[in-house]
Design a protein around this motif. Structure first.
Motif, PDB file in Angstrom:
ATOM      1  N   PHE A   1       0.840  -1.190   0.000  1.00  0.00           N
ATOM      2  CA  PHE A   1       0.000   0.000   0.000  1.00  0.00           C
ATOM      3  C   PHE A   1       0.872   1.236   0.000  1.00  0.00           C
ATOM      4  N   LYS A   2       0.293   2.352  -0.433  1.00  0.00           N
ATOM      5  CA  LYS A   2       0.978   3.639  -0.406  1.00  0.00           C
ATOM      6  C   LYS A   2      -0.070   4.732  -0.350  1.00  0.00           C
ATOM      7  N   CYS A   3       0.168   5.721   0.519  1.00  0.00           N
ATOM      8  CA  CYS A   3      -0.682   6.899   0.570  1.00  0.00           C
ATOM      9  C   CYS A   3       0.021   8.009  -0.192  1.00  0.00           C
ATOM     10  N   PHE A   4      -0.702   8.620  -1.109  1.00  0.00           N
ATOM     11  CA  PHE A   4      -0.112   9.670  -1.929  1.00  0.00           C
ATOM     12  C   PHE A   4      -0.202  11.043  -1.268  1.00  0.00           C
ATOM     13  N   VAL A   5      -0.723  11.105  -0.040  1.00  0.00           N
ATOM     14  CA  VAL A   5      -0.758  12.365   0.702  1.00  0.00           C
ATOM     15  C   VAL A   5       0.294  12.365   1.808  1.00  0.00           C
ATOM     16  N   CYS A   6       0.261  11.352   2.680  1.00  0.00           N
ATOM     17  CA  CYS A   6       1.187  11.327   3.822  1.00  0.00           C
ATOM     18  C   CYS A   6       2.388  10.413   3.603  1.00  0.00           C
ATOM     19  N   ASP A   7       2.450   9.738   2.462  1.00  0.00           N
ATOM     20  CA  ASP A   7       3.560   8.872   2.076  1.00  0.00           C
ATOM     21  C   ASP A   7       3.701   7.612   2.940  1.00  0.00           C
ATOM     22  N   ALA A   8       2.654   7.236   3.676  1.00  0.00           N
ATOM     23  CA  ALA A   8       2.681   5.965   4.399  1.00  0.00           C
ATOM     24  C   ALA A   8       2.737   4.849   3.361  1.00  0.00           C
ATOM     25  N   HIS A   9       3.516   3.816   3.636  1.00  0.00           N
ATOM     26  CA  HIS A   9       3.637   2.711   2.679  1.00  0.00           C
ATOM     27  C   HIS A   9       4.118   1.463   3.409  1.00  0.00           C
ATOM     28  N   GLY A  10       3.942   0.315   2.763  1.00  0.00           N
ATOM     29  CA  GLY A  10       4.399  -0.932   3.356  1.00  0.00           C
ATOM     30  C   GLY A  10       3.575  -2.106   2.879  1.00  0.00           C
ATOM     31  N   GLY A  11       3.579  -3.151   3.711  1.00  0.00           N
ATOM     32  CA  GLY A  11       2.878  -4.387   3.394  1.00  0.00           C
ATOM     33  C   GLY A  11       1.855  -4.723   4.463  1.00  0.00           C
ATOM     34  N   THR A  12       1.490  -5.988   4.508  1.00  0.00           N
ATOM     35  CA  THR A  12       0.418  -6.423   5.407  1.00  0.00           C
ATOM     36  C   THR A  12       0.749  -6.189   6.884  1.00  0.00           C
ATOM     37  N   ILE A  13       1.966  -6.515   7.277  1.00  0.00           N
ATOM     38  CA  ILE A  13       2.344  -6.362   8.688  1.00  0.00           C
ATOM     39  C   ILE A  13       2.426  -4.883   9.049  1.00  0.00           C
ATOM     40  N   ASP A  14       3.002  -4.065   8.157  1.00  0.00           N
ATOM     41  CA  ASP A  14       3.099  -2.619   8.407  1.00  0.00           C
ATOM     42  C   ASP A  14       1.714  -1.997   8.570  1.00  0.00           C
ATOM     43  N   LEU A  15       0.789  -2.374   7.693  1.00  0.00           N
ATOM     44  CA  LEU A  15      -0.565  -1.844   7.746  1.00  0.00           C
ATOM     45  C   LEU A  15      -1.220  -2.207   9.077  1.00  0.00           C
ATOM     46  N   THR A  16      -1.075  -3.447   9.487  1.00  0.00           N
ATOM     47  CA  THR A  16      -1.662  -3.910  10.747  1.00  0.00           C
ATOM     48  C   THR A  16      -1.051  -3.181  11.936  1.00  0.00           C
ATOM     49  N   MET A  17       0.273  -3.048  11.936  1.00  0.00           N
ATOM     50  CA  MET A  17       0.954  -2.362  13.031  1.00  0.00           C
ATOM     51  C   MET A  17       0.443  -0.930  13.182  1.00  0.00           C
ATOM     52  N   ARG A  18       0.307  -0.235  12.056  1.00  0.00           N
ATOM     53  CA  ARG A  18      -0.063   1.182  12.123  1.00  0.00           C
ATOM     54  C   ARG A  18      -1.539   1.384  12.422  1.00  0.00           C
ATOM     55  N   VAL A  19      -2.416   0.575  11.826  1.00  0.00           N
ATOM     56  CA  VAL A  19      -3.853   0.765  12.060  1.00  0.00           C
ATOM     57  C   VAL A  19      -4.228   0.386  13.493  1.00  0.00           C
ATOM     58  N   LEU A  20      -3.694  -0.725  13.983  1.00  0.00           N
ATOM     59  CA  LEU A  20      -4.048  -1.189  15.329  1.00  0.00           C
ATOM     60  C   LEU A  20      -3.104  -0.684  16.411  1.00  0.00           C
ATOM     61  N   ASN A  21      -2.059   0.054  16.007  1.00  0.00           N
ATOM     62  CA  ASN A  21      -1.064   0.578  16.940  1.00  0.00           C
ATOM     63  C   ASN A  21      -0.455  -0.540  17.793  1.00  0.00           C
ATOM     64  N   LEU A  22       0.016  -1.573  17.113  1.00  0.00           N
ATOM     65  CA  LEU A  22       0.609  -2.736  17.773  1.00  0.00           C
ATOM     66  C   LEU A  22       2.083  -2.856  17.428  1.00  0.00           C
ATOM     67  N   PRO A  23       2.873  -3.433  18.332  1.00  0.00           N
ATOM     68  CA  PRO A  23       4.258  -3.744  17.973  1.00  0.00           C
ATOM     69  C   PRO A  23       4.288  -4.908  16.972  1.00  0.00           C
ATOM     70  N   PHE A  24       5.435  -5.131  16.370  1.00  0.00           N
ATOM     71  CA  PHE A  24       5.590  -6.114  15.299  1.00  0.00           C
ATOM     72  C   PHE A  24       5.036  -7.489  15.666  1.00  0.00           C
ATOM     73  N   LEU A  25       5.474  -8.044  16.772  1.00  0.00           N
ATOM     74  CA  LEU A  25       5.080  -9.405  17.143  1.00  0.00           C
ATOM     75  C   LEU A  25       3.578  -9.515  17.384  1.00  0.00           C
ATOM     76  N   GLU A  26       2.997  -8.528  18.049  1.00  0.00           N
ATOM     77  CA  GLU A  26       1.551  -8.550  18.300  1.00  0.00           C
ATOM     78  C   GLU A  26       0.768  -8.400  17.000  1.00  0.00           C
ATOM     79  N   ALA A  27       1.263  -7.582  16.087  1.00  0.00           N
ATOM     80  CA  ALA A  27       0.602  -7.436  14.785  1.00  0.00           C
ATOM     81  C   ALA A  27       0.642  -8.754  14.023  1.00  0.00           C
ATOM     82  N   CYS A  28       1.759  -9.451  14.095  1.00  0.00           N
ATOM     83  CA  CYS A  28       1.875 -10.758  13.435  1.00  0.00           C
ATOM     84  C   CYS A  28       0.895 -11.756  14.033  1.00  0.00           C
ATOM     85  N   ARG A  29       0.774 -11.748  15.341  1.00  0.00           N
ATOM     86  CA  ARG A  29      -0.167 -12.664  15.999  1.00  0.00           C
ATOM     87  C   ARG A  29      -1.609 -12.323  15.623  1.00  0.00           C
TER      88      ARG A  29
END
Length: 94
Positions: free
Chosen positions: A51-79
């Protein structure tokens, strides 16, 4: 959690993950959850599975999206991803 577990989670379809996170995806776009957005600026690339936002430049994959939307650390986002998508992780012990 090993590399094969992480790869399984990264290969989950990005738009399916976004929908499970509560984003409304239409024509590979959604409102960006990272800033005030009234026109869909978050774009999904199914071929790159990212994914990529053309306004705020947020970008990444499935884990990054989960981490940022749910405000979780890496391991918790993976779980969370594993639980939502029925992916069995190597750390899981019955």
């Amino acid at each position: 959690m090993d590399q094969s577990d992480i790869q399984k989670l990264r290969s989950l379809p990005i738009e399916g993950v976004a929908e499970r996170l509560g984003l409304r995806v239409s024509r590979h776009k959604a409102l960006c959850p990272y800033h005030q957005d009234s026109h869909p600026s978050l774009s999904f690339s199914p071929s790159r599975n990212g994914f990529k936002c053309f306004v705020c430049d947020a970008h990444g994959g499935t884990i990054d999206l989960t981490m940022r939307v749910l405000n979780l650390p890496f391991l918790e986002a993976c779980r969370w991803l594993a639980g939502e998508h029925n992916v069995i992780l190597s750390e899981w012990k019955p």
